[in-house]
Design a protein around this motif. Structure first.
Motif, mmCIF file in Angstrom:
data_model
loop_
_atom_site.group_PDB
_atom_site.id
_atom_site.type_symbol
_atom_site.label_atom_id
_atom_site.label_comp_id
_atom_site.label_asym_id
_atom_site.label_seq_id
_atom_site.Cartn_x
_atom_site.Cartn_y
_atom_site.Cartn_z
ATOM 1 N N HIS A 1 0.857 -1.120 -0.046
ATOM 2 C CA HIS A 1 -0.029 -0.043 0.058
ATOM 3 C C HIS A 1 0.840 1.242 0.115
ATOM 4 O O HIS A 1 0.676 1.993 -0.948
ATOM 5 N N PHE A 2 1.899 1.284 0.851
ATOM 6 C CA PHE A 2 2.840 2.572 0.852
ATOM 7 C C PHE A 2 3.868 2.553 -0.278
ATOM 8 O O PHE A 2 4.010 3.938 -0.475
ATOM 9 N N LEU A 3 3.971 1.507 -0.620
ATOM 10 C CA LEU A 3 4.875 1.367 -1.932
ATOM 11 C C LEU A 3 4.032 2.028 -3.370
ATOM 12 O O LEU A 3 4.574 2.785 -4.080
ATOM 13 N N LEU A 4 2.557 1.910 -3.391
ATOM 14 C CA LEU A 4 1.820 2.358 -4.333
ATOM 15 C C LEU A 4 1.773 4.051 -4.173
ATOM 16 O O LEU A 4 1.634 4.806 -5.068
ATOM 17 N N ILE A 5 1.690 4.345 -2.772
ATOM 18 C CA ILE A 5 1.461 5.768 -2.563
ATOM 19 C C ILE A 5 2.753 6.313 -2.882
ATOM 20 O O ILE A 5 2.735 7.495 -3.667
ATOM 21 N N VAL B 1 -6.017 1.367 -6.440
ATOM 22 C CA VAL B 1 -5.800 2.877 -6.061
ATOM 23 C C VAL B 1 -6.770 3.680 -6.094
ATOM 24 O O VAL B 1 -6.710 4.448 -5.464
ATOM 25 N N HIS B 2 -7.851 3.471 -6.960
ATOM 26 C CA HIS B 2 -8.994 4.243 -6.897
ATOM 27 C C HIS B 2 -9.935 4.122 -5.542
ATOM 28 O O HIS B 2 -10.447 4.814 -5.127
ATOM 29 N N ILE B 3 -9.920 2.621 -5.273
ATOM 30 C CA ILE B 3 -10.889 2.605 -4.064
ATOM 31 C C ILE B 3 -10.176 3.223 -2.765
ATOM 32 O O ILE B 3 -10.491 3.632 -1.878
ATOM 33 N N ALA B 4 -8.690 3.032 -2.766
ATOM 34 C CA ALA B 4 -7.804 3.542 -1.531
ATOM 35 C C ALA B 4 -7.629 5.138 -1.850
ATOM 36 O O ALA B 4 -7.248 5.864 -0.888
ATOM 37 N N GLY B 5 -7.769 5.678 -2.777
ATOM 38 C CA GLY B 5 -7.741 7.161 -2.989
ATOM 39 C C GLY B 5 -6.316 7.451 -3.361
ATOM 40 O O GLY B 5 -5.865 8.831 -3.079
ATOM 41 N N TYR C 1 -1.503 12.896 -4.235
ATOM 42 C CA TYR C 1 -0.464 12.730 -3.518
ATOM 43 C C TYR C 1 1.017 13.256 -4.305
ATOM 44 O O TYR C 1 2.044 12.689 -4.017
ATOM 45 N N GLY C 2 0.790 14.185 -5.097
ATOM 46 C CA GLY C 2 1.698 14.850 -5.644
ATOM 47 C C GLY C 2 2.579 15.744 -4.716
ATOM 48 O O GLY C 2 2.242 15.726 -3.507
ATOM 49 N N TYR C 3 3.472 16.463 -5.300
ATOM 50 C CA TYR C 3 4.471 17.274 -4.576
ATOM 51 C C TYR C 3 3.522 18.338 -3.743
ATOM 52 O O TYR C 3 4.132 18.573 -2.495
ATOM 53 N N PHE C 4 2.759 18.726 -4.421
ATOM 54 C CA PHE C 4 1.992 19.736 -3.741
ATOM 55 C C PHE C 4 0.677 19.211 -3.324
ATOM 56 O O PHE C 4 -0.612 19.348 -3.941
ATOM 57 N N ALA C 5 0.528 18.481 -2.343
ATOM 58 C CA ALA C 5 -0.419 17.762 -1.704
ATOM 59 C C ALA C 5 -1.428 18.979 -0.893
ATOM 60 O O ALA C 5 -0.935 20.013 -0.432
#
Length: 197
Positions: free
Chosen positions: A7-11, A67-71, A76-80
């Motif tokens: 999960h965090f690798l995908l983020i 990734v769509h279900i988890a949002g 999560y770009g540089y400027f969140a």
């Protein structure tokens, strides 16, 4: 533990992809060579995330669904949480009497304005013409509800080009580049978009 790591690798991967895209395509003060490398790296990360596979590919569908279900795919770009605003949409309203008016997408609150700006950013980054046209058509329908007497609507979609630091110091301001135009009428299906790349 493995699910947590995945999960965090995908983020991290989506964040890296969005940051590389921003460096490669956005207004930055970085030199062109860095922007060019960033574009190549973004394509590589997108390939690792299975986004370069066919839309019907099961691996791509599984990753996209998760990734769509988890949002994970947005914000999560540089400027969140995602600072859009580099795309503009103008509606050209044609009335039966020949009058022409121009209208921008309107919203009722600052939060809705951010959502519309985010939607315009998604439309601008969408590689699928049919999806882009459908999203613009949905926005045009809201304009039509506000102006039911309009005969046709031409939606003009473009991007904002910011000047470099030296250009800004010499008085140059932002400019707009035409990307797409869509014509809509209540009686006809939309015509093929004009595209300039």
């Amino acid at each position: 533990m493995a699910w947590f790591v995945l999960h965090f690798l995908l983020i991290i991967s989506f964040s890296l992809r969005d940051t590389l895209w921003l460096i490669g395509h956005g207004p930055t003060i970085l030199p062109f060579s860095v922007r060019s490398c960033s574009e190549k790296a973004e394509k590589f990360v997108s390939a690792l995330l299975a986004q370069r596979l066919a839309a019907s590919n099961p691996v791509r569908q599984v990753i996209a669904t998760y990734v769509h279900i988890a949002g994970i795919e947005t914000g999560y770009g540089y400027f969140a949480p995602n600072v859009p605003g580099s795309y503009k949409l103008v509606f050209e309203l044609h009335y039966p009497d020949g009058r022409v008016e121009y209208e921008l997408p309107s919203v009722g609150s600052a939060a809705a304005g951010l959502r519309v700006a985010g939607l315009l950013d998604k439309i601008g980054r969408t590689p699928y013409d049919a999806l882009r046209e459908l999203l613009v058509k949905m926005l045009a329908q809201s304009i039509w509800r506000q102006h039911p007497e309009v005969k046709t609507i031409r939606a003009v979609f473009g991007s904002t080009r910011l000047p470099s630091l030296s250009e800004f110091e010499h008085g140059k301001r932002e400019s707009y580049d035409f990307l797409y135009a869509y014509d809509f009428s209540l009686r006809e299906e939309p015509r093929e978009p004009e595209a300039v790349k």
